[in-house]
Design an enzyme around this catalytic site. Structure first.
Site, mmCIF file in Angstrom:
data_model
loop_
_atom_site.group_PDB
_atom_site.id
_atom_site.type_symbol
_atom_site.label_atom_id
_atom_site.label_comp_id
_atom_site.label_asym_id
_atom_site.label_seq_id
_atom_site.Cartn_x
_atom_site.Cartn_y
_atom_site.Cartn_z
ATOM 1 N N ASN A 96 -12.995 1.561 8.179
ATOM 2 C CA ASN A 96 -13.469 2.355 9.297
ATOM 3 C C ASN A 96 -14.455 3.424 8.832
ATOM 4 O O ASN A 96 -14.687 3.596 7.631
ATOM 5 C CB ASN A 96 -12.290 2.978 10.052
ATOM 6 C CG ASN A 96 -12.493 2.963 11.548
ATOM 7 O OD1 ASN A 96 -13.604 3.143 12.033
ATOM 8 N ND2 ASN A 96 -11.412 2.755 12.282
ATOM 9 N N HIS A 126 -11.509 13.970 -14.655
ATOM 10 C CA HIS A 126 -12.297 14.647 -15.684
ATOM 11 C C HIS A 126 -11.360 15.144 -16.765
ATOM 12 O O HIS A 126 -10.163 15.337 -16.547
ATOM 13 C CB HIS A 126 -13.075 15.821 -15.079
ATOM 14 C CG HIS A 126 -14.208 15.395 -14.217
ATOM 15 N ND1 HIS A 126 -15.441 15.049 -14.731
ATOM 16 C CD2 HIS A 126 -14.302 15.228 -12.882
ATOM 17 C CE1 HIS A 126 -16.239 14.694 -13.748
ATOM 18 N NE2 HIS A 126 -15.569 14.790 -12.605
ATOM 19 N N THR A 174 -0.415 9.503 -5.210
ATOM 20 C CA THR A 174 -0.567 9.863 -6.614
ATOM 21 C C THR A 174 0.079 8.869 -7.569
ATOM 22 O O THR A 174 -0.128 8.958 -8.774
ATOM 23 C CB THR A 174 0.053 11.252 -6.875
ATOM 24 O OG1 THR A 174 1.458 11.186 -6.572
ATOM 25 C CG2 THR A 174 -0.608 12.325 -6.028
ATOM 26 N N LYS A 175 0.909 7.948 -7.028
ATOM 27 C CA LYS A 175 1.573 6.958 -7.877
ATOM 28 C C LYS A 175 1.699 5.651 -7.108
ATOM 29 O O LYS A 175 1.487 5.599 -5.892
ATOM 30 C CB LYS A 175 2.936 7.461 -8.349
ATOM 31 C CG LYS A 175 3.919 7.733 -7.235
ATOM 32 C CD LYS A 175 5.224 8.278 -7.793
ATOM 33 C CE LYS A 175 6.214 8.499 -6.651
ATOM 34 N NZ LYS A 175 7.497 8.975 -7.134
ATOM 35 N N ARG A 189 5.440 9.769 -0.535
ATOM 36 C CA ARG A 189 6.731 9.248 -0.982
ATOM 37 C C ARG A 189 7.203 8.218 0.028
ATOM 38 O O ARG A 189 6.811 8.247 1.202
ATOM 39 C CB ARG A 189 7.749 10.364 -1.146
ATOM 40 C CG ARG A 189 8.130 11.016 0.152
ATOM 41 C CD ARG A 189 8.963 12.284 -0.017
ATOM 42 N NE ARG A 189 9.494 12.762 1.233
ATOM 43 C CZ ARG A 189 8.797 13.182 2.281
ATOM 44 N NH1 ARG A 189 7.483 13.163 2.238
ATOM 45 N NH2 ARG A 189 9.386 13.600 3.372
#
Length: 195
Positions: A96, A126, A174-175, A189
Site C-alpha cells: 500500500n 550503524h 524487533t525479533k 510480542r
C-alpha cells in the site's frame, strides 16, 4: 568484499551485503552504495511524480530492482527506497501507499503478502562506536507466505516473519515472529494465534 585492485561494482556490493559483511563508511563499497542510492532516488522520483498504470509501476520497480517483478504484484505509490537492488517480490503481493524499504541487507517478500500504509522495512544498522558510526551492518528481512503487515509497522534488521503471521498496526518488530501468530506493540510480542 573484493580482494583485487579493481574498483568494486554492484555485484561486489550485493555479495558483501548478502554475506552480512559490514560496509565501512568511506570505503569503495560504501561509494558504490551511494551511487545506487542516486539511481534509486531518480527512479522513485519518477514513480511518485505522477499517475502510472499498474503495468508501468511494475516496470519501474523492475528497473529499480534489476529483476522482473511478478505481474501479480501491486504497489500503490508513493514508495521510497534508498537502494532498491535487494528486494524480491513474490506472487500476489500488495504494497500500500507510503511504504519505505531500506533493502541493502535484503528484503524477501513471500507470496500473498499484504503490506499496509506507511510500513517501514529497514535492513541496516550503524556501528555503535561513534568512531565507526558511518559503518553499516546489513541483516535481511524475510516475510513468509501470506504475511500481513498493518499500517505504520516497522520491521527491523534480521527479522523473519513466519507464514500467515499478522503484525498489528503501529507495531515495531524487533525479533522473529512465529508462523500463524498475531503480534502487536513496541516491541511486538505474540498476542494470539491467527485462528
Amino acid at each position: 568484499m573484493t580482494t583485487d585492485a579493481r574498483t568494486p561494482d554492484l555485484d561486489d556490493l550485493l555479495a558483501a551485503l548478502n554475506a552480512g559483511e559490514t560496509i565501512r563508511g568511506g570505503s569503495p563499497l560504501h561509494a558504490v552504495m551511494h551511487e545506487c542510492s542516486q539511481e534509486a532516488l531518480a527512479v522513485t522520483a519518477e514513480l511518485n511524480a505522477s499517475y502510472h498504470s499498474p503495468e508501468e509501476v511494475r516496470s519501474l520497480l523492475s528497473h529499480l530492482s534489476g529483476r522482473a517483478v511478478p505481474e501479480t504484484t501491486t504497489l500503490f505509490p508513493p514508495f521510497r527506497t534508498d537502494f532498491g537492488k535487494n528486494t524480491v517480490f513474490g506472487e500476489r503481493v500488495f504494497v500500500n501507499s507510503g511504504c519505505t524499504f531500506q533493502d541493502q541487507g535484503g528484503i524477501t517478500i513471500g507470496d500473498d503478502c499484504l503490506i499496509g500504509h506507511n510500513a517501514l522495512l529497514a535492513t541496516l544498522n550503524h556501528g555503535m562506536d561513534p568512531a565507526h558510526r558511518a559503518d553499516m551492518e546489513p541483516a535481511p528481512i524475510v516475510l513468509g507466505r501470506g504475511v500481513w503487515l498493518g499500517s505504520n509497522v516497522t520491521v527491523l534488521p534480521g527479522v523473519t516473519i513466519g507464514d500467515g503471521a499478522v503484525v498489528a498496526a503501529a507495531s515495531v518488530v524487533t525479533k522473529d515472529v512465529p508462523a500463524n501468530t498475531v503480534v502487536a506493540g513496541s516491541p511486538a510480542r505474540v498476542v494470539r494465534d491467527v485462528v
